[in-house]
Design an enzyme around this catalytic site. Structure first.
Site, PDB file in Angstrom:
ATOM      1  N   HIS A  90       1.150  -1.114   0.325  1.00  0.00           N
ATOM      2  CA  HIS A  90       0.200   0.132   0.192  1.00  0.00           C
ATOM      3  C   HIS A  90       0.771   1.505  -0.169  1.00  0.00           C
ATOM      4  CE1 HIS A  90      -4.077  -2.145  -0.335  1.00  0.00           C
ATOM      5  NE2 HIS A  90      -3.948  -2.416   1.229  1.00  0.00           N
TER       6      HIS A  90
ATOM      7  N   ARG B 211     -11.283  -6.215 -12.233  1.00  0.00           N
ATOM      8  CA  ARG B 211     -11.184  -7.280 -11.328  1.00  0.00           C
ATOM      9  C   ARG B 211     -12.119  -7.027 -10.319  1.00  0.00           C
ATOM     10  NH1 ARG B 211      -5.883  -3.599 -12.343  1.00  0.00           N
ATOM     11  NH2 ARG B 211      -4.035  -5.605 -13.667  1.00  0.00           N
TER      12      ARG B 211
ATOM     13  N   ARG C 245     -14.389  -9.010 -16.015  1.00  0.00           N
ATOM     14  CA  ARG C 245     -13.845 -10.108 -15.043  1.00  0.00           C
ATOM     15  C   ARG C 245     -14.778 -10.869 -14.628  1.00  0.00           C
ATOM     16  NH1 ARG C 245      -7.861 -11.394 -14.509  1.00  0.00           N
ATOM     17  NH2 ARG C 245      -8.478 -10.194 -12.593  1.00  0.00           N
TER      18      ARG C 245
ATOM     19  N   GLU D 223      -5.235 -16.570 -21.135  1.00  0.00           N
ATOM     20  CA  GLU D 223      -4.291 -17.083 -20.269  1.00  0.00           C
ATOM     21  C   GLU D 223      -3.598 -18.095 -20.583  1.00  0.00           C
ATOM     22  OE1 GLU D 223      -5.997 -14.746 -16.483  1.00  0.00           O
ATOM     23  OE2 GLU D 223      -7.645 -15.754 -17.445  1.00  0.00           O
TER      24      GLU D 223
ATOM     25  N   ASN E  44       0.126 -11.899 -18.217  1.00  0.00           N
ATOM     26  CA  ASN E  44       1.232 -11.940 -16.925  1.00  0.00           C
ATOM     27  C   ASN E  44       1.064 -13.781 -17.253  1.00  0.00           C
ATOM     28  OD1 ASN E  44       1.598  -9.499 -17.024  1.00  0.00           O
ATOM     29  ND2 ASN E  44       0.186  -9.250 -15.158  1.00  0.00           N
ATOM     30  N   ASP E  45      -0.119 -14.184 -17.301  1.00  0.00           N
ATOM     31  CA  ASP E  45      -0.103 -15.127 -16.939  1.00  0.00           C
ATOM     32  C   ASP E  45      -0.090 -16.911 -18.178  1.00  0.00           C
ATOM     33  OD1 ASP E  45      -0.623 -16.508 -14.416  1.00  0.00           O
ATOM     34  OD2 ASP E  45      -2.634 -15.539 -14.544  1.00  0.00           O
TER      35      ASP E  45
ATOM     36  N   ARG F 152       6.112 -15.503 -12.854  1.00  0.00           N
ATOM     37  CA  ARG F 152       6.478 -14.866 -12.097  1.00  0.00           C
ATOM     38  C   ARG F 152       6.148 -13.743 -11.554  1.00  0.00           C
ATOM     39  NH1 ARG F 152       1.529 -11.496 -12.290  1.00  0.00           N
ATOM     40  NH2 ARG F 152      -0.590 -13.088 -11.986  1.00  0.00           N
TER      41      ARG F 152
ATOM     42  N   CYS G 179      -4.890  -7.127 -21.279  1.00  0.00           N
ATOM     43  CA  CYS G 179      -4.922  -6.299 -20.645  1.00  0.00           C
ATOM     44  C   CYS G 179      -4.094  -6.723 -19.493  1.00  0.00           C
ATOM     45  CB  CYS G 179      -6.080  -6.367 -19.724  1.00  0.00           C
ATOM     46  SG  CYS G 179      -6.967  -8.179 -19.626  1.00  0.00           S
TER      47      CYS G 179
END
Length: 575
Positions: free
Chosen positions: A186, A299, A335, A434, A457-458, A468, A505
């Site tokens: 954060h 998300r 999603r 993915e 990413n995936d 990753r 994305c």
């Protein structure tokens, strides 16, 4: 030295080594349970009041999204499991409350950290932050960073809590570096929102600074929030280089602003959509603020996290409705729940797995727990009556999974019609790409889906069998690898043959080194962090699709990633 980039920007200035006074927590027996509980409850109330003040400051300076961090902190102060455990142990063990708070918190944190999950590690940091505030208030010890003075400084600390970071001011803090932390904490997120340059994970920096300060009263530091470079007592030529880079960054921001409100279109007329990834309804404000053309990824799992039970249909409906209304006519792609992997949701009762990224997650959970899934689908469908909403299913590996999910959507449409509830009868249904099997079968999926969205990413980690999150595999995990590029091309070609559009994305969508390749491969929609929209649009408007197409084809024939990256860099520099 080097740290981990957390918030971009250049900082040059005097160092302030910051650290709270050490709190000594002793295990002491108590004479009166009633008196100790009264002291503990007063400290809880005082902590909540402090957090409410910090929340209001965060709301004024950073907006609703960052203020919600402190809503979560306040909720921790009311959490029956944590607070209840502390109270019961005070009563049973007859030990002072500060020791019990530390003991109970350590047990909770150990559970989070044992899961080897970056997201949960960041949440463990929140719990530590709240617990230390509570302990300090029990002992009557100051807990704030607000008294750092009025002269601009670069703060160097072992760590900064979210509440520390939220109290920083751009007027007095040129930047900060911590020895601990990661770029998803954060504190790092807040630094990016406030526009304060920041690095994390700079182990050993405080020791180096202590050594340097033995011979000097003041010490200058220079660091680059984009590259991670740190210079202690930088020489004049280094300072000059950093100042010149700072000017270049400012000039680039001005150039980005010049394309605000303009079309995302190439020199030869190829128009693309530059959308944004968001996690909560109020982040739709950032999409509008940064001139995004829609949301390519909402998300939705973040509506399900940090709570003890799943959100109701009404709660989800209000969230999706609020997001699409805030977008003012721009499209919103939701999603469906993507739980599992690095997104642990305890109440779903997913057992611990050896390979959670290859396990029971996302659509696999939803197709089993149809009550949970149908509730979400109804909420999305109802919200589609208030704007342009599309639905996207994650982790689809086989055509039958999509068909099963689509059948549930059609069934809920029928139920809503029967109840007289209006929704978008032509709502688009798409899938995330993915998994390599999905890319290979793209020509078959294209017979059924309305659109594809490539999650690089995936897709990258599954294609290259490279986790990753594993720093030892950084060299291998690369979305510019020719295997990944070929799969992207396969999906786009298969989709376009059937008249379907393709978005992206994953992280690659906002990577300007990927932009000419993706334009050349024919990508229709790019979805990224809101802050990247104008930068990518400015580049798109300098490109020719015809030239990019030839360039992309050349890269697909190459086998060495290093040479591919060198060729990309040369192409970008020549624009």
């Amino acid at each position: 030295m080097r740290g981990i980039p957390a918030s971009e920007g250049i900082a040059i200035g005097p160092v302030l080594l910051w650290g709270q006074d050490e709190v000594i927590i002793e295990k002491k027996t108590i004479d009166s349970v009633e008196a100790e509980l009264e002291k503990f409850e007063a400290a809880v109330e005082h902590s909540k009041n402090q957090l409410e003040e910090i929340r209001l400051k965060a709301l004024e300076t950073m907006g609703e999204e960052e203020a919600q961090v402190f809503d979560a902190h306040i909720l921790l102060m009311e959490d029956p499991e944590w607070i209840g455990k502390i109270k019961s142990q005070i009563e049973s063990d007859l030990i002072c409350s500060e020791y019990i708070v530390q003991s109970v918190t350590d047990a909770f944190v150990a559970i989070f950290e044992a899961m080897d999950n970056e997201y949960l590690a960041a949440r463990a940091a929140d719990l530590k932050d709240v617990a230390m505030r509570l302990i300090r208030n029990i002992l009557g010890v100051s807990s704030g960073i607000e008294d750092i003075g009025s002269s601009p400084v670069i703060i160097v600390a072992e760590d900064l809590t979210p509440s520390d970071t939220a109290q920083l001011s751009k007027d007095t803090v040129l930047g900060f570096i911590t020895e601990q932390g990661n770029k998803t904490s954060h504190s790092a997120i807040i630094a990016r929102t406030m526009g304060i340059p920041a690095l994390v994970g700079a182990e050993g920096l405080r020791g180096r600074i202590h050594e340097a300060m033995e011979t000097k009263d003041t010490l200058t530091l220079a660091f680059d929030g984009s590259t991670g470079e740190i210079f202690i007592s930088p020489k004049a030529d280094v300072v000059l280089q950093f100042e010149e880079k700072k000017k270049r960054i400012e000039a680039e921001h001005e150039a980005d602003e010049a394309v605000r409100g303009k079309e995302s279109i190439t020199l030869d007329g190829k128009k693309v959509e530059i959308a944004c990834n968001i996690a909560k309804p109020d982040e739709a404000d950032y999409v509008v603020e940064h001139d995004g053309e829609g949301v390519g990824l909402f998300r939705s799992e973040f509506l399900f996290m940090e709570r003890s039970e799943a959100p109701s249909e009404e709660e989800q409906f209000e969230a999706y409705k609020r997001a699409v209304i805030k977008l003012k006519g721009r499209p919103l792609i939701v999603r469906t729940l993507d739980a599992g992997g690095d997104k642990h949701i305890p109440y779903l009762n997913v057992s611990e797995e050896m390979n959670p990224f290859l396990g029971y997650r996302a659509i696999r959970i939803c197709l089993d727990d149809t009550v949970l899934f149908r509730t979400q689908l109804r909420a999305i469908l109802r919200a589609s009556d208030f704007g342009k909403i599309k639905v996207m299913f994650p982790m689809i590996a086989a055509v039958d999974e999509f068909l099963e999910a689509k059948a549930l959507v059609l069934d809920e449409m029928k139920n809503l019609r029967a109840s007289g509830v209006s929704f978008d009868e032509n709502i688009e249904l798409g899938i995330m790409v993915e998994i390599p099997s999905t890319a290979v079968l793209a020509d078959l999926f294209a017979n059924h889906v309305d659109f594809f969205s490539i999650g690089t990413n995936d897709l990258t980690q599954y294609t290259l069998a490279a986790d990753r999150m594993n720093s030892k595999l950084k060299k291998l995990y690369n979305h510019r690898n020719p295997a990944v590029l070929r799969l992207i091309k396969m999906v786009i070609d298969a989709a376009h043959k059937k008249g379907k559009w393709v978005g992206m994305c994953g992280e690659a969508a906002g990577d300007t080194y990927m932009t000419p390749i993706l334009i050349g491969l024919g990508l229709d929609e790019f979805s990224m962090a809101p802050s990247s929209v104008l930068k990518v649009r400015r580049l798109v408007r300098k490109l020719s699709q015809e030239t990019c197409s030839t360039f992309a084809q050349d890269l697909l024939a190459m086998e060495d990633v290093v040479k591919i990256e060198e060729k990309i860099e040369a192409f970008i520099k020549a624009i």
